[in-house]
Design a protein around this motif. Structure first.
Motif, short mmCIF file in Angstrom:
data_model
loop_
_atom_site.label_atom_id
_atom_site.label_comp_id
_atom_site.label_asym_id
_atom_site.label_seq_id
_atom_site.Cartn_x
_atom_site.Cartn_y
_atom_site.Cartn_z
N ARG A 135 0.84 -1.21 0.00
CA ARG A 135 0.00 0.00 0.00
C ARG A 135 0.87 1.25 0.00
O ARG A 135 0.59 2.23 -0.73
N ASP A 173 -8.07 1.95 3.76
CA ASP A 173 -7.46 0.63 3.78
C ASP A 173 -7.08 0.30 5.21
O ASP A 173 -6.43 1.11 5.89
N SER A 186 -10.77 -2.92 2.46
CA SER A 186 -10.50 -1.75 1.63
C SER A 186 -11.82 -1.22 1.09
O SER A 186 -12.62 -1.98 0.53
#
Length: 249
Positions: A135, A173, A186
């Motif tokens: 991420r 997230d 998410s």
């Protein structure tokens, strides 16, 4: 996501054991048998874990499911390391008439969640780090702004959430690890179309504001607070209760 080599080996070995392909050891106690949380959660389906996103749909004020929820076991889907659930939802609609011009805009949300059980805590720790690193690397090159992050409420060994805005959508997230399993969620959604209508042409609404014209039953801040402070804690409790029940059978 790209699966770790050792994660792939563990999943493949566990899948063989669960399918009864371990040769003489039909009881699943041979050297290739799954262990840890994988031995209990290895055949779960993702949307069972997340209750078909019913609570999240209610929080979002979803008006319809676009298509069907995609529920997958470990070894299938976009994230083969986890039992996943994904769905697209229609949200509230903003409608207005300005003279002869009629305007309508409907919000939407995309949701993906997963449960990734592992054979031991070391594997889960490494996988948690991989997921967070992916991420942060932002390979898709999404132009995030105003990022905030923190930990989840509840009893986790480690947890993190990252919330961020973009020109058109808002992203949340979140990941939590408990021992040798990980759960993640998410959510991204189109900016509130009512607030957007005001912000694009405030002169049409001199007696109003973006907040007053918003049609979503939540704000960005309240949704983040609910997901990270309540929702994933409840998901964790549900997972623990089901795992304890099935382990005792």
């Amino acid at each position: 996501m790209a699966r770790r080599t050792r994660g792939a080996a563990a999943v493949a070995a566990a899948a063989l054991a669960l399918a009864g392909c371990s040769g003489t050891d039909s009881g699943g106690s041979g050297p290739d048998a799954p262990s840890g949380s994988y031995a209990v959660m290895g055949d779960w389906l993702g949307c069972e874990v997340f209750g078909d996103f019913a609570d999240l749909q209610a929080q979002l004020g979803a008006t319809a499911v676009d298509g069907e929820l995609q529920s997958t076991p470990i070894g299938e889907g976009v994230d083969a390391e986890s039992a996943g659930c994904a769905g697209l939802f229609d949200l509230a609609t903003f409608e207005d008439v300005q003279g002869s011009f009629e305007y309508s805009s409907t919000g939407d949300a995309a949701v993906r969640g997963g449960l990734a059980p592992w054979n031991d805590e070391a594997e889960a720790e490494a996988n948690f780090a991989d997921r967070v690193a992916q991420r942060r690397e932002n390979a898709a090159g999404i132009a995030y702004t105003g990022e905030t992050e923190g930990e989840l409420a509840g009893d986790w060994d480690e947890s993190l959430y990252i919330a961020a805005d973009t020109d058109n959508r808002y992203y949340v997230d979140a990941w939590g690890r408990k021992g040798d399993w990980i759960v993640y969620l998410s959510v991204d959604f189109l900016h509130d179309p009512g607030a957007g209508a005001y912000e694009s042409a405030p002169e049409f609404y001199p007696d109003s504001s973006a907040e007053e014209m918003a049609v979503y039953p939540f704000s960005n801040e309240s949704l983040v607070a609910w997901i990270t402070g309540e929702h994933l804690t409840q998901i964790q409790n549900d997972i623990l209760q089901r795992a304890e029940s099935e382990a005792g059978q």
